[in-house]
Structures are given as C-alpha cells and as structure tokens.
Write a protein that holds these residues in place. Structure first.
Motif, PDB file in Angstrom:
ATOM      1  N   PHE A   1      42.446  34.904  34.727  1.00  0.00           N
ATOM      2  CA  PHE A   1      42.019  34.355  33.440  1.00  0.00           C
ATOM      3  C   PHE A   1      43.160  34.534  32.453  1.00  0.00           C
ATOM      4  O   PHE A   1      43.562  35.666  32.172  1.00  0.00           O
TER       5      PHE A   1
ATOM      6  N   ILE B   1      35.155  39.994  31.243  1.00  0.00           N
ATOM      7  CA  ILE B   1      36.628  39.948  31.144  1.00  0.00           C
ATOM      8  C   ILE B   1      37.148  41.379  31.203  1.00  0.00           C
ATOM      9  O   ILE B   1      36.829  42.202  30.334  1.00  0.00           O
TER      10      ILE B   1
ATOM     11  N   ILE C   1      41.774  29.220  34.316  1.00  0.00           N
ATOM     12  CA  ILE C   1      40.856  30.061  35.081  1.00  0.00           C
ATOM     13  C   ILE C   1      41.007  29.752  36.566  1.00  0.00           C
ATOM     14  O   ILE C   1      41.093  28.582  36.967  1.00  0.00           O
TER      15      ILE C   1
ATOM     16  N   LEU D   1      38.504  37.521  35.360  1.00  0.00           N
ATOM     17  CA  LEU D   1      37.157  37.066  35.000  1.00  0.00           C
ATOM     18  C   LEU D   1      36.261  37.309  36.210  1.00  0.00           C
ATOM     19  O   LEU D   1      36.536  36.833  37.310  1.00  0.00           O
TER      20      LEU D   1
END
Lengths: 254, 335
Positions: free
Chosen positions: A122, A159, A89, A136
């Motif tokens: 992400f 998402i 992330i 994200l």
C-alpha cells in the motif's frame, strides 16, 4: 424456577438488542487527520477471464480529493501536496461465495482455499515521490443494509508497518505524529456498483464494476477504547445496583 | 442511553422495512462530490439547517464507463461548487425540501429540488438515501432538474445526464456523513464520506409506429418502460400487472380476453409512439362505425380507444373491439 412469559420476553428483547448494538458499541470513531478519496473498481470472477485475474479486485483513477488536519481545517485539492498523489494497492483476491467478502494476497482460483486475508502493498505516491508506504491487510467487506463497505466500523486497523516521507505534506506529518502516539491507521471505503451483484452478502460473486469513495483515517489505540467501554459499563452497572438497593430499602419502609 | 435507544430503534426499523435492498442499481453517468457538511440546531425562532461547506465535484463517470478527475476541453465541472440551500430542520434527523446546485458562483450547471431529506444511521455514520436504486422511483430524490452548458462551460457529464434523466425528470442522490464534531440533532460538522449523484434509468426508445401484440409480448424493455403510462390511459386495466397478464395470454381464450389482449397492445402504442389525436384510416373507421355509427371522417385513435374500452366494460361488441384494436396495432407494421 418459575419464569414468567413476560420475563422471558424481556430477556429475549434485551439479548437481541445487545446483539444488534454490538457493532455500534464496539465501533470507534474515525479521527483527524484523514484523507478523502474516490476511485473506480473492477472485479473479475474469472468465469471468462484468465487464471491470473480470476477473483481479482482492482482499482483505478484514484483521486485524493482533500481531507482534514488535526485542528479541523479542511484542505481541498491542491492545498496539500498529498492531493496530487494517488494510492497504489497490491493485487487483492477473494474466492467463491461464502468467502467472497474476504480479500487477501493469495489467488487460490476457486479451490475453496482462497478468501483469506493477507497483506498487500500500500503506497501513496505521485509517481515521483512516495509519501507513504505500508501494508494493507484485513480487507474484509461488509455487505448489508447500508451498502457494500470496507471497514465501516473503523475496527480493522488495516494499515500497518508504515513508512512516512512527508516531503512538504502536513497531512503526512500529522499522520506520523498520531501513529507515533499509538493511534491506528484505518482505510475504509463505500462501494457503488454500476454492474454486478451487491447487497445481502452477494457482493463480488460475479463480474462487477463501479466507483468507490472512502477515507483514510486514524483511530484511537484500541486499549483506550476498551478501557473506556469497560469502565463506562462498570460505572453504569454499579449505579444500577445502587439504585436498585435504594429502591428496595425505601420500598421496604412503605 | 436515550441516543443508543434511538439508534437501536432506527436500526430495527430499517431492518424491518428492508432499506438498502439487496439489488440496488446505479446507472451511469454518475458524479462524486467531496467536502464537509454542517447542521445547526433550532434555537427559538432561528430554524436549524443543513448546508454543505467546501463541497466540490471531484469525479464524473461517463456512460461509456470512462471517468475523469480533471477538467478537459469538453468537461469543466470538476471542482465546481455543490450547494444545498433552504434545507430547514424539521426534526432531529429530517430537513425540508431544498435546492441542490452545482455552479461556479455565476454559472449554474445543475439545479434540482432535493426531497425526502431523512438521515438514518448504522451507529457510526449518517446516511441520506442509502437505498438509492434507479429502478425504485421512491429513491429518486432529485426532481425538477434544470441543466445548463454553454460554449464557455462545456460539460460532457451534464450533456449525458440530460440524455438519460428520464421522462419523470428525476434522478437520485445519496450522501454518507461522518461526524467530525457535534451531532446531527443539533450543531454538527461532518465529513462527506460518500457523495453521489446517480444517473437515471436509460431511456428506452419508443418503437417506430404502432406495434402488434407479438412485439409487446417479446420486447420486455420497451413494454416495461411504457407500461405504467399505458395503464394511466385505461379504465379496463387498473395495474401494470393486469395489463401484462392479458397481453401475454396464450392459447385458446374467450373473446373478451382476446379483446383485452389487443387493447393492452393498443394502450402501449398510445403510451409510446401513437398519438391519440391520430386520425383513423378508412379501414379502422369502418370498424369503429360498426361499434358506434356516430363517428365519421376525422375520428381519432382516442375515439377508437374510448369505444374499445366501453365495449369491453359493457361486454358488448367484443369481437369488433378486438378487430379494431388489432387493425390499429398493425397499421404501421402489417404482419
């Protein structure tokens, strides 16, 4: 315009009830397929840190522990290749108190301009194969009576823009199928603090660390949910009006 | 409508009692478990239950802040099965005390009694012990803990847990369930969103030998670790706050308060490192005999404690009581 105290009280209780249950009513249920995961987190408020890491939330030691397929079958570690992968992330930043629960891609370093949402990368990868990549966003923390949580009501739809590469993963295949049917992908987690503040809205206002557990799940497309709630409410209201009308009618006969 | 009402009621009740306080504290070591849970309804004489399905330890977090998600040469607990047995339904959201274990089927690493199985909801998930806080004994729901490792089943996690599980042999567990199908009031299948076995308050080492009023005044961790136990030995102090108040008095004070201050330190010594059967030395015995001549050689710290408390409660021999407690408190570390 003669309103009794009793009626006022009842109205007050009703409004309070509506406000308290608003989240419950609007909440959607996470559905299969989903992934379970654990990880460690670390947050630096920058008091003694470098500017680049000020207000930075990072994760480490990801472990995808298993999940459920659409048919309800549970898969544990090793039974779907996705369980050998981990999340990557992008950097998430918040800001001073009052903006401490909102994370995004911008490091404003405590200027008061930070604490805004913004997309970060992400991916789910095992280092060789990237099974899933997306952005994200809406990384907004809820810090209340039930703990410190991301997306507890599965309503952030955080998402987006996914790219799928199943590469033998039934989970990814099913996730793609749901997405193509218009379902939303949601990422949620529960924070357990072993240092730093948490609770009462004060999470991520000073250096903190701990562990997380969470879920990446799908939720039905929002339009369906809204139609369901609106339709249900309309039916209930019509039924109430009908009942009231009947009561008045029979009451009048007495 | 009935369900919504119950959810609202639970939410309001939770708000009123302040569950999930703003300062919940979790300490290392911890472990996470993952998998599914299942509830069944009570039908006739078949009592419903709560069980875990395909639940394993997925991660452990050690005292030094490191963690592992895979087994190593000194850790074999990852992937071991977590079970709850004997959790019989006692209500829509409640179950009886049960046995909580971590094992590989033949070797049990961890077993404990799981108590207070009460689920509450925020409207989307079901929470067991969401306010887990190691400083709040009411939230430590795992007791009677038995831990095992051997040469074939080494576990750094179990060893560390053993070192910090505290004098009350209690730690905490919390679980957050997400509904997959059915409902918790009847037959239901759930995903374990969060499964956490918490560490315990770090054990505060007892000071070496008896310590003075000054020590107990200034060493907060040690004082607070033993203060409840100290109160249990006393008839003068009925609460930790009372003991703390007299211990920390400063400035000029009446003799009774001076005696209480020395008694407070003596009680903390007894609660930590000074056994009440310890035989008094000559100087201590001499003062004790001035309070009550019945005592002779072989009189113990317990005897002295009794006479000091009697003196304070009877408002007699206060200075002797103060001197005797002072003498014992400084027997090992004379100032």
């Amino acid at each position: 315009m003669n309103i009794s105290l009793r009626r006022l009280l009842i109205t007050g209780i009703l409004i309070t009830g509506i406000l308290l249950t608003a989240n419950n009513v609007l909440a959607v249920t996470a559905e299969e397929p989903f992934l379970d995961f654990t990880a460690n987190f670390s947050y630096n408020d920058g008091a003694r840190g470098k500017a680049a890491t000020k207000y930075l939330l990072t994760f480490s030691s990801w472990n995808i522990t298993g999940g459920n397929y659409i048919d309800g079958t549970y898969f544990g570690e090793g039974s779907d290749p996705i369980t050998s992968a981990y999340f990557v992330i992008g950097d998430l930043y918040n800001d001073d108190y009052n903006q401490n629960l909102i994370f995004g891609n911008t490091n404003n370093g405590g200027t008061g301009a930070g604490g805004v949402t913004g997309p970060v990368s992400f991916t789910i990868t095992d280092g060789t194969t990237t099974y899933f990549s997306a952005t994200l966003d809406n990384f907004i923390i809820t810090d209340d009576l039930f703990g410190t949580r991301l997306n507890p009501y599965w309503d952030l739809n955080n998402i987006t823009n996914p790219t799928f590469n199943a590469n033998g993963s039934q989970y990814i295949q099913e996730l793609q199928a749901r997405y193509n049917d218009g379902w939303k992908i949601n990422f949620g987690m529960d924070f357990t603090f072993t240092s730093g503040n948490s609770g009462g809205g004060y999470a991520f206002t000073n250096d903190a660390s701990g562990t997380i557990q969470g879920e990446m799940a799908v939720t039905p497309e929002p339009v369906s949910s809204i139609l369901f709630v609106t339709g249900g409410a309309t039916l209930a209201f019509r039924r109430y009006l009908k009942k009231r009308k009947n009561n008045n009618f029979y009451g009048g006969l007495k | 409508m009935k369900k919504s009402g119950i959810i609202l009621l639970i939410f309001i009740l939770l708000s009123l009692v302040g569950i999930g306080s703003t300062s919940a504290i979790v300490t290392l070591p911890t472990s996470n478990f993952s998998g599914n849970a299942q509830t069944t309804a009570t039908v006739g004489s078949d009592i419903g239950s709560l069980t875990l399905v395909n639940v394993v330890i997925s991660k452990v977090n050690y005292l030094d802040g490191t963690s592992t998600i895979v087994n190593t040469t000194n850790e074999t607990i990852i992937g071991k099965t977590v079970t709850i047995s004997g959790a019989n339904r006692t209500g829509d959201y409640t179950f009886s005390n049960a046995i909580f274990t971590i094992s590989d089927g033949s070797f049990t690493y961890f077993s404990a009694t799981l108590s207070d199985i009460v689920f509450v909801t925020d409207g989307t998930k079901w929470y067991l012990n969401p306010a887990l806080d190691v400083t709040n004994p009411a939230t430590l729901n795992l007791t009677n803990i038995v831990l095992h490792t051997d040469i074939d089943h080494p576990s750094r996690y179990i060893n560390e847990l053993n070192s910090v599980k505290g004098i009350n042999n209690a730690i905490g567990m919390k679980m957050i369930l997400e509904v997959l199908s059915g409902n918790i009031e009847g037959n239901g299948n759930f995903n374990i969103f969060t499964g956490l076995i918490d560490g315990a308050p770090e054990v505060v080492a007892a000071p070496s030998g008896a310590r003075s009023v000054g020590f107990w005044k200034t060493h907060d961790d040690e004082r607070e670790a033993f203060i409840n136990s100290a109160v249990s030995y006393s008839t003068v102090f009925t609460s930790a706050s009372a003991l703390r108040y007299y211990l920390t008095l400063t400035g000029k004070k009446p003799m009774v308060d001076k005696a209480k201050q020395q008694l407070a330190a003596l009680l903390l010594n007894v609660a930590s490192s000074l056994n009440i059967s310890t035989v008094l030395n000559a100087g201590e015995l001499e003062i004790l005999q001035l309070i009550n001549p019945v005592y002779g050689t072989g009189a113990t710290v317990g005897d002295a404690l009794t006479e000091i408390e009697n003196s304070i409660n009877g408002n007699t021999n206060l200075e002797l009581a103060k001197d005797l407690a002072d003498e014992i408190n400084n027997r090992d570390h004379a100032e």
